[in-house]
Scaffold this motif. Sequence first.
Motif, short mmCIF file in Angstrom:
data_model
loop_
_atom_site.label_atom_id
_atom_site.label_comp_id
_atom_site.label_asym_id
_atom_site.label_seq_id
_atom_site.Cartn_x
_atom_site.Cartn_y
_atom_site.Cartn_z
N UNK A 52 17.50 9.58 -12.84
CA UNK A 52 17.95 8.26 -12.66
C UNK A 52 16.64 7.44 -13.12
N UNK A 53 17.01 6.19 -13.24
CA UNK A 53 15.80 5.10 -13.73
C UNK A 53 15.93 4.05 -12.85
N UNK A 54 14.74 4.21 -11.87
CA UNK A 54 14.46 3.31 -10.71
C UNK A 54 13.75 2.06 -11.12
N UNK A 55 12.87 2.59 -12.36
CA UNK A 55 11.98 1.39 -12.96
C UNK A 55 10.45 1.82 -12.50
N UNK A 56 10.17 2.62 -11.63
CA UNK A 56 8.90 2.88 -11.06
C UNK A 56 8.12 3.51 -12.13
N UNK A 57 8.53 3.88 -13.26
CA UNK A 57 7.73 4.73 -14.17
C UNK A 57 7.32 3.93 -15.34
N UNK A 58 8.21 2.82 -15.67
CA UNK A 58 7.95 1.75 -16.69
C UNK A 58 8.11 2.81 -18.00
N UNK A 59 7.29 2.16 -19.15
CA UNK A 59 7.32 3.08 -20.17
C UNK A 59 6.39 4.38 -20.42
N UNK A 60 5.88 4.72 -19.24
CA UNK A 60 5.01 5.87 -19.36
C UNK A 60 4.76 6.39 -18.01
N UNK A 61 5.11 7.51 -17.48
CA UNK A 61 5.02 8.04 -16.07
C UNK A 61 3.49 8.34 -15.76
N UNK A 62 2.86 7.68 -14.46
CA UNK A 62 1.82 8.07 -14.11
C UNK A 62 1.67 9.45 -13.82
N UNK A 63 0.46 10.22 -14.08
CA UNK A 63 0.90 11.63 -13.40
C UNK A 63 1.01 11.87 -11.88
N UNK A 64 1.76 12.76 -11.70
CA UNK A 64 1.88 13.27 -10.15
C UNK A 64 2.68 12.13 -9.45
N UNK A 111 1.05 15.59 -5.78
CA UNK A 111 1.90 14.29 -5.18
C UNK A 111 0.79 13.42 -5.18
N UNK A 112 0.97 12.41 -5.71
CA UNK A 112 -0.18 11.01 -5.89
C UNK A 112 0.28 10.24 -4.53
N UNK A 113 -0.81 9.95 -3.91
CA UNK A 113 -0.62 9.14 -2.65
C UNK A 113 -2.19 8.67 -2.12
N UNK A 114 -2.31 7.47 -2.11
CA UNK A 114 -3.55 6.78 -1.66
C UNK A 114 -3.69 7.00 -0.17
N UNK A 115 -4.28 8.29 -0.18
CA UNK A 115 -4.37 8.86 1.30
C UNK A 115 -5.58 8.80 1.94
N UNK A 116 -6.79 8.77 0.97
CA UNK A 116 -8.15 8.55 1.14
C UNK A 116 -8.53 7.35 1.87
N UNK A 117 -9.62 7.50 2.53
CA UNK A 117 -9.88 6.16 3.54
C UNK A 117 -10.35 4.91 2.64
N UNK A 118 -11.05 4.99 1.42
CA UNK A 118 -11.40 4.04 0.51
C UNK A 118 -10.54 3.71 -0.50
N UNK A 119 -9.30 4.58 -0.62
CA UNK A 119 -8.22 4.20 -1.41
C UNK A 119 -7.28 3.29 -0.86
N UNK A 120 -6.40 2.96 -1.79
CA UNK A 120 -5.44 1.86 -1.29
C UNK A 120 -3.96 1.80 -1.88
N UNK A 121 -2.81 1.63 -1.49
CA UNK A 121 -1.55 1.76 -2.03
C UNK A 121 -1.49 0.89 -3.24
N UNK A 122 -2.21 -0.12 -3.13
CA UNK A 122 -2.16 -1.34 -4.42
C UNK A 122 -3.01 -0.99 -5.48
N UNK A 123 -4.05 -0.04 -5.22
CA UNK A 123 -4.68 0.64 -6.40
C UNK A 123 -3.90 1.54 -7.08
N UNK A 124 -3.18 2.19 -6.10
CA UNK A 124 -2.36 3.59 -6.80
C UNK A 124 -1.13 2.56 -7.73
N UNK A 125 -0.75 1.48 -7.16
CA UNK A 125 0.24 0.49 -7.82
C UNK A 125 -0.28 0.09 -9.16
N UNK A 126 -1.47 -0.53 -9.19
CA UNK A 126 -2.08 -1.06 -10.25
C UNK A 126 -2.24 0.02 -11.49
#
Length: 520
Positions: free
Chosen positions: A354-366, A48-63
Amino acid sequence: MRKADVIIVGSGVSALQLAKHLSEDTNVIVFTKSKATHGNSSYAQGGISAAIKEDDDPFAHYLDTVEAGRYTNQSQYTLEMTREAPAIINELIAEGCEFDRNPDGHLQLGREGGHHDYRIVHSGGDQTGKRLMKHLIQQLPDTIELYEDHFVYDLVIHENRCYGVKCLTKNGTRTFTAAHVILSTGGCGQLYSLTSNAETITGDGIALAYQAGAEITDMEFIQFHPTLLYKDGRTHGLVTEAVRGEGAVLLNENGDAIMDGVHPLRDLAPRNVVAQTIYQQLQQGHHVYLDIRSISDFSKRFPTVAKLCEAHNIDIQKGQIPVSPGCHFSMGGIATDRFGRTAVNGLYALGEAACTGVHGANRLASNSLLEGLVFGKRLAAFINSTEGLPELPDLPERKPSLHHSIVDLPPVKELQQRMMDLVGMVRTEQQLLQQKEWLDSFRIDEWFTFDLSLLTTKQVTTLFMLQTAWLITCSALERKESRGAHFRSDFPEELKVWQQKQSVHKRNVEKRNIHEPIYL
């Protein structure tokens, strides 16, 4: 007719997450056409992917997510998902769900294709899905009823509202009604001859929703996982992307590192890039191997993959696993809003269906388990807040019996091979038109005007597969470009445009403060 408050069709992670978070006084029925754990969720190896590390960020995960998705993602939903990810992980930990940890007690985070940081939370090495499913099942209230071996073949629809489902069982047909009906049936991987998907994943929910009048979107985006174990011309199961995250390299029989010079992330490039590179190597007559010699204690870190290799007489001590791409995930499906609502009142969709749109044209791993956990919990909160449930009206009469002029359905293996050959990783207009003409010959729409309870489960499954295959084929015809998991060799110039945009995007990310606000 049996009545309930909520009916959930499917028993994967998104379904169980929804059921777990519904109010205790909600009457819930969960249907699965096989057994509760016989779906793709149990097969999920990476994590399961999650920006849980101190120097990571949900926005970097978003990018990373929108870069892999080729910038077609629904931006707001995607950012919400990555922001909610750390809380989802912490909630699971608080409930007692165990994830792998380093000797110092911190979560052991992996890295997979498309991620620029280590943010994959995993359990049991490569057994995340299996262990997560076990945890969610243990969390379910005793009041939830689980009906196994109940195949939903039709939805009860009246004036654009869903009131229930019709099931084929070993003892005949049954009708169940509810104010809320959720399709969480998984994707459609079994439409292809080479696939990582469980045998139960045949596009049922997508076909049911389409016939009910729901919107189906982005069906051309079918992701092929780069590394399935490949032997004797067949794929035999998934080799998780986390293996490359730990340092494994893709080589051909000459020892050439095939991802060198293809993408800045090399073997950890987005899945569509890696899969297409392997496909090109195979088309040129090469063999492709995953070189795992740099990974110490491979069997301990990846026990599922090790057992898979052993079962098919692949000696991992030699350090090379033969691989091939195979159908893995559908980014498209039943169009929903942020709560899982579809265009049909009372009908919802979750997970890969479902298609929520969170994966776009190619899902990011995990991101798949993450999506199921985030949107399953969100839909539960929405249902818990609803009041004034509608009463079931007098329903129209049953559909007429099957007409003698209906043509025979094709063998499933023929459909799978044709989808692989004509609507697979590389597509052309000529191939797509050829497949559409073949699918049209079975008069799919006419079948659905009759009473499907007169068919066997196998026949209805084949019909659902034909309907979903038709949706994929038509969508692939309409998108006249190459984007993400959809590659049209008759429009190769779009791939060059994508590579240029990706390079510009990467430079902008490096210059940007990831903590600054984003305006959507």
